[in-house]
Scaffold this motif. Structure first.
Motif, PDB file in Angstrom:
ATOM      1  N   ALA A 186       0.809  -1.160  -0.128  1.00 37.02           N
ATOM      2  CA  ALA A 186       0.058   0.015   0.126  1.00 37.02           C
ATOM      3  C   ALA A 186       0.803   1.318   0.031  1.00 37.02           C
ATOM      4  CB  ALA A 186      -0.983  -0.074   1.275  1.00 37.02           C
ATOM      5  N   GLN A 189       2.461   2.396  -3.346  1.00 38.52           N
ATOM      6  CA  GLN A 189       1.790   3.147  -4.512  1.00 38.52           C
ATOM      7  C   GLN A 189       2.050   4.515  -4.446  1.00 38.52           C
ATOM      8  OE1 GLN A 189       0.111   0.727  -6.153  1.00 38.52           O
ATOM      9  NE2 GLN A 189       0.869  -0.783  -4.671  1.00 38.52           N
ATOM     10  N   ALA A 210       1.535   6.338 -12.436  1.00 37.96           N
ATOM     11  CA  ALA A 210       0.479   5.480 -11.912  1.00 37.96           C
ATOM     12  C   ALA A 210       0.760   3.981 -12.768  1.00 37.96           C
ATOM     13  CB  ALA A 210      -0.904   6.075 -11.978  1.00 37.96           C
ATOM     14  N   THR A 213       3.451   2.179 -11.636  1.00 43.63           N
ATOM     15  CA  THR A 213       3.360   1.623 -10.410  1.00 43.63           C
ATOM     16  C   THR A 213       2.216   0.513 -10.566  1.00 43.63           C
ATOM     17  OG1 THR A 213       3.354   3.606  -9.165  1.00 43.63           O
ATOM     18  CG2 THR A 213       2.275   2.072  -7.915  1.00 43.63           C
ATOM     19  N   ALA A 214       1.132   0.615 -11.215  1.00 51.43           N
ATOM     20  CA  ALA A 214       0.439  -0.431 -11.768  1.00 51.43           C
ATOM     21  C   ALA A 214       0.948  -1.871 -12.150  1.00 51.43           C
ATOM     22  CB  ALA A 214      -0.658   0.043 -12.485  1.00 51.43           C
ATOM     23  N   ASP A 217       2.717  -3.799  -9.410  1.00 55.61           N
ATOM     24  CA  ASP A 217       1.602  -4.517  -8.610  1.00 55.61           C
ATOM     25  C   ASP A 217       1.099  -5.478  -9.419  1.00 55.61           C
ATOM     26  OD1 ASP A 217       1.502  -2.518  -6.797  1.00 55.61           O
ATOM     27  OD2 ASP A 217      -0.164  -1.255  -7.631  1.00 55.61           O
ATOM     28  N   THR A 232      -4.161  -6.833  -1.877  1.00 53.98           N
ATOM     29  CA  THR A 232      -3.681  -5.318  -1.999  1.00 53.98           C
ATOM     30  C   THR A 232      -3.261  -4.837  -2.986  1.00 53.98           C
ATOM     31  OG1 THR A 232      -3.179  -5.913   0.783  1.00 53.98           O
ATOM     32  CG2 THR A 232      -2.447  -3.685  -0.499  1.00 53.98           C
ATOM     33  N   ALA A 233      -2.394  -5.560  -3.620  1.00 53.29           N
ATOM     34  CA  ALA A 233      -1.687  -5.329  -5.049  1.00 53.29           C
ATOM     35  C   ALA A 233      -2.947  -5.168  -6.165  1.00 53.29           C
ATOM     36  CB  ALA A 233      -0.432  -6.231  -5.696  1.00 53.29           C
ATOM     37  N   SER A 236      -4.973  -1.752  -5.461  1.00 55.19           N
ATOM     38  CA  SER A 236      -4.295  -0.810  -5.874  1.00 55.19           C
ATOM     39  C   SER A 236      -4.106  -0.599  -6.929  1.00 55.19           C
ATOM     40  CB  SER A 236      -2.841  -0.885  -5.266  1.00 55.19           C
ATOM     41  OG  SER A 236      -2.860  -1.183  -3.600  1.00 55.19           O
ATOM     42  N   ALA A 237      -3.667  -1.599  -8.011  1.00 53.23           N
ATOM     43  CA  ALA A 237      -3.550  -1.541  -9.501  1.00 53.23           C
ATOM     44  C   ALA A 237      -5.157  -1.010  -9.897  1.00 53.23           C
ATOM     45  CB  ALA A 237      -3.354  -2.909  -9.961  1.00 53.23           C
ATOM     46  N   LEU A 240      -5.426   2.724  -9.197  1.00 50.55           N
ATOM     47  CA  LEU A 240      -4.633   3.534 -10.137  1.00 50.55           C
ATOM     48  C   LEU A 240      -5.067   3.599 -11.683  1.00 50.55           C
ATOM     49  CD1 LEU A 240      -1.222   2.375  -9.083  1.00 50.55           C
ATOM     50  CD2 LEU A 240      -2.138   4.468  -8.499  1.00 50.55           C
TER      51      LEU A 240
END
Length: 818
Positions: A186, A189, A210, A213-214, A217, A232-233, A236-237, A240
């Motif tokens: 988390a 990100q 973003a 970062t994705a 993930d 969580t990954a 989060s993706a 984003l």
């Protein structure tokens, strides 16, 4: 237990199993206490509770209660620490602040190690979560006190990265804790997007951050991490993507050369995610397709005129949708190919919706009339300013549908091809004559397809059994993986059979032909010559379709041909300047011709259309009763001719009789005839003939059904006329006729003529004697009628039994009659 799991996951499963065993042990111990009580109690107490005052059954496990308490305690401590940091921080000096931060945070981070060694894993998890929260508060406090001049976004980006690294090391040291690694994901990100914002990057730069970062993930999703880390990954993706994809779509419209590469990058990330996350592969592939289409079409749209924007997107969408078919060389999974087809087809469908206004204008535009029929004024095309590229979009859709396999593809090609012909006059703003010609071509092509749908349905395969699709393995091995495509043949179902496909195409052609026929006819009403030409062509087309077609096509085309013929006749009468009543008489030619053709060409829809035209013709003559009577008589002739056919004899014969009768009555009314027998005898004569023929075929038929209606039709109205008109020769003639009917009924032993004739004869006699009886009664003393009535009653009473026997004999004689 699975010994190949990661230590963290295996430890979690061991803890869960131990908790289950503890709950089961407590349940068995309670059962043991109850059984001991039953054995030690007197007989008959076995149904009693386990023991007096026993606690009720627990509604939650000890493990669950423990987790709730630990979570609540950790949350309260975190809230207290936050309040302390925000409120009480300023009242302490530097030394005190540092001491508090160091002691509290160090204690919260160190305590889980001791707790884990003592087997208190849940307590250690709660205290460890508190320690992680305290590190965030420490970072905030450090910025407020020591680094207030540092930019907040830059500091947050660096702090998030440092905290992610710190928490990763902490989780590596204490393997028994599950929270640190999801917290690391988390926190990871934030560094790139916040860093780009701190450096002054615009929306595109932030969206790129973003995307990177994705991508990280998604790479984490592909690794054998714990379920909490993977969840969580993935979340989060997704967040984003929800924030960055709209930015990329906006940039593809405003700045396509900057938004295009961004959307391509996101498309690559989403496709890789579709490879990893199999349950969501179809949705991810569809979103990736939309991003790719926007990325490629954006620059192309910017380089072309505005009218070419939608065709560019449609071309790109159809190009990707073509990958829906199995591509063995690329070995694309079926779920991904389905996503390609779904998104690409959706883009093409939106383009077709954009191209619909010209189609609707070509179909419904002729109904917008600014002047009367045959005025020579034409309605303006609706809409006249739509881009001509709408035709290109329709053609692209028709070509793609024609290339698709199955009946639905052929159906789409037919429908879109008809849409092209319908929109052509509007988009190209063709002249009046050219517009009519194109619409007639559309009618002819549609009816030709309705008559011979097998030309398009011939290549469709027969339906085959669909094999069951095997379960896919847990994870694909090696690239796209052959297991992803295994068993996908037939997953979308077998194509329709040629028979079903032919029916679908035939009905589609029929509906399209009828719609275009109505449109071109409305347009032709602007000019007299065009009206005759169009009606003639439509008559020929529908007649040919009726002769060559079958089933619904044959019936609908036959009805259309009859209506077109009626239109020609009506247009001819209007051009000749005939009145409405005269036009109605001429229009009866159509039902007459339909009845004549029905001898060789049997079509219920054509006959019903002829009947409808006949009703319209009779309605047109209604203002002139004399002409209406003639029209009814002609209609009766047509119905009588139709009654010569065995299958129409019953309905047509009754219709003919009703029309002849109505015509006769109307003519008598026009001549001013008021004698009721003039109206009733035309009913009685044919009714008696019909009754006579019926009894010849069925000697057992009742005379009431055969002769009763016909006799009553004349006798009853004449009897009423006799009682309302006491003078003249009607009573004598009616009495003579009733006597003849009575004698015939007695001669042939027919109940209906005997009863009806006798009753009418008696009533006529009473009518004739009534004045004399009244005179006689008036001349006699007033006591004489009651005395006579009394004597009559005494006489009847004296011979009552004999009279009953005689009445019974009369009734039996009547019952033996027919």
């Amino acid at each position: 237990m699975d010994m190949n799991l990661a230590p963290v996951e295996e430890l979690r499963r061991v803890d869960a199993e131990l908790a289950r065993l503890d709950a089961r042990r407590a349940e068995l111990l309670a059962r043991r206490v109850w059984l001991l009580g039953v054995l030690r109690s007197p007989a008959g107490a076995a149904a009693a509770p386990p023991f007096p005052g026993a606690p009720p059954a627990a509604e939650t496990s000890p493990r669950g209660a423990q987790n709730v308490l630990l979570t609540l305690g950790g949350t309260l401590l975190a809230v207290a620490a936050l309040a302390f940091t925000l409120v009480s921080w300023g009242s302490m000096g530097i030394a005190g602040r540092s001491a508090v931060l160091l002691v509290v945070t160090s204690a919260a981070l160190a305590a889980p190690a001791v707790l884990l060694r003592r087997g208190l894993a849940s307590t250690a998890e709660a205290v460890g979560a508190l320690g992680l929260a305290l590190t965030v508060l420490d970072a905030y406090a450090l910025h407020r006190v020591a680094l207030p001049e540092v930019d907040g976004l830059g500091y947050a980006a660096v702090a998030a990265g440092l905290l992610a690294g710190l928490w990763a090391g902490y989780g590596g040291l204490l393997r028994g804790l599950r929270l640190p690694f999801p917290a690391v994901v988390a926190a990871a990100q934030l560094p790139l997007p916040l860093g780009v914002l701190a450096a002054g990057g615009g929306p595109a730069a932030v969206a790129w951050a973003a995307a990177l970062t994705a991508a990280a993930d998604v790479l984490l999703l592909a690794r054998p991490a714990g379920i909490a880390v993977r969840t969580t990954a993935g979340v989060s993706a997704a967040l984003l993507a929800l924030g960055a994809l709209p930015v990329g779509g906006t940039l593809s419209l405003t700045g396509p050369w900057s938004g295009g590469p961004l959307l391509l990058g996101w498309a690559a990330v989403l496709l890789f995610a579709a490879r990893v996350v199999r349950p969501a592969a179809r949705v991810l592939a569809a979103v990736a397709t939309l991003a790719g289409v926007a990325a490629v079409a954006g620059p192309a749209r910017a380089a072309l005129p505005a009218a070419w924007a939608v065709p560019v997107y449609v071309v790109c969408g159809l190009a990707v949708a073509s990958l829906w078919r199995p591509v063995r060389a690329a070995r694309i999974p079926a779920e991904v190919r389905a996503g390609f087809g779904l998104a690409g087809g959706g883009v093409a469908a939106l383009g077709l919706v954009w191209a619909l206004p010209p189609v609707l204008g070509g179909l419904l535009g002729p109904a917008v009339r600014s002047a009367g029929v045959w005025s020579g004024t034409h309605a303006a095309p609706v809409p006249a300013d739509h881009p001509a590229t709408a035709l290109l979009v329709l053609l692209l859709g028709a070509g793609a549908a024609a290339g698709a396999r199955g009946a639905w593809g052929r159906w789409g090609a037919v429908l879109l091809g008809w849409a092209v012909l319908t929109a052509l006059p509007v988009v190209l703003e063709l002249s009046y004559g050219a517009g009519i010609a194109v619409r007639l071509v559309a009618v002819g092509a549609a009816l030709a397809l309705a008559v011979r749908p097998g030309v398009l349905a011939r290549g469709l395969p027969e339906p085959a059994p669909v094999p069951e699709r095997p379960e896919p393995p847990a994870r694909p091995e090696g690239g796209w993986g052959t297991s992803w495509t295994a068993g996908t043949a037939g997953a979308t179902g077998a194509p329709a059979a040629p028979v079903a496909a032919g029916t679908l195409l035939s009905l589609t052609g029929l509906v399209a032909g009828l719609a275009s026929a109505g449109s071109v006819l409305l347009l032709a009403l602007d000019v007299r010559a065009a009206t005759f030409v169009v009606l003639g062509v439509l008559l020929g087309l529908f007649a040919a379709a009726a002769v060559l077609g079958a089933g619904a096509v044959r019936e609908a085309s036959a009805g259309g041909a009859v209506l077109a013929a009626a239109g020609l006749v009506g247009a001819g009468t209007a051009a000749a300047g005939l009145s409405a009543a005269s036009a109605g008489l001429v229009l009866l030619v159509v039902p007459a011709g339909t009845a004549a053709l029905a001898v060789r060409f049997r079509s219920p829809s054509a006959e019903l259309s002829g009947v409808a035209v006949g009703v319209l013709a009779v309605a047109l003559t209604a203002p002139r009763p004399a002409v209406l009577a003639l029209a009814l008589a002609l209609g009766g002739v047509i119905a009588a001719a139709t009654a010569l056919r065995a299958e129409r004899r019953r309905a047509a014969s009754w219709t003919a009789g009703g029309l002849f009768l109505a015509a006769a009555w109307l003519r008598l009314g026009v001549w001013g005839v008021t004698v009721p027998e003039a109206y009733t005898l035309p009913v009685t004569a044919p009714a008696l003939v019909v009754g006579f023929l019926r009894r010849r075929r069925d000697p057992a038929a009742s005379s009431w059904g055969a002769y009763g209606p016909g006799l009553a039709a004349t006798l009853v109205p004449s009897l009423l006329a006799v009682w309302s008109d006491p003078y003249g020769t009607r009573p004598l003639l009616l009495g003579a006729g009733a006597l003849a009917v009575t004698l015939l009924g007695a001669r042939f032993r027919l109940q209906a003529p005997l009863v009806l004739g006798g009753a009418v004869l008696a009533l006529v006699a009473v009518h004739e004697l009534a004045p004399y009886v009244m005179q006689l009664v008036g001349a006699l003393p007033r006591w004489l009628p009651p005395a006579a009535a009394g004597l009559l009653l005494l006489a009847v009473g004296a011979t009552y039994e004999r009279r009953l026997r005689e009445a019974r004999l009369v009734r039996e004689r009547l019952a033996r009659m027919r």
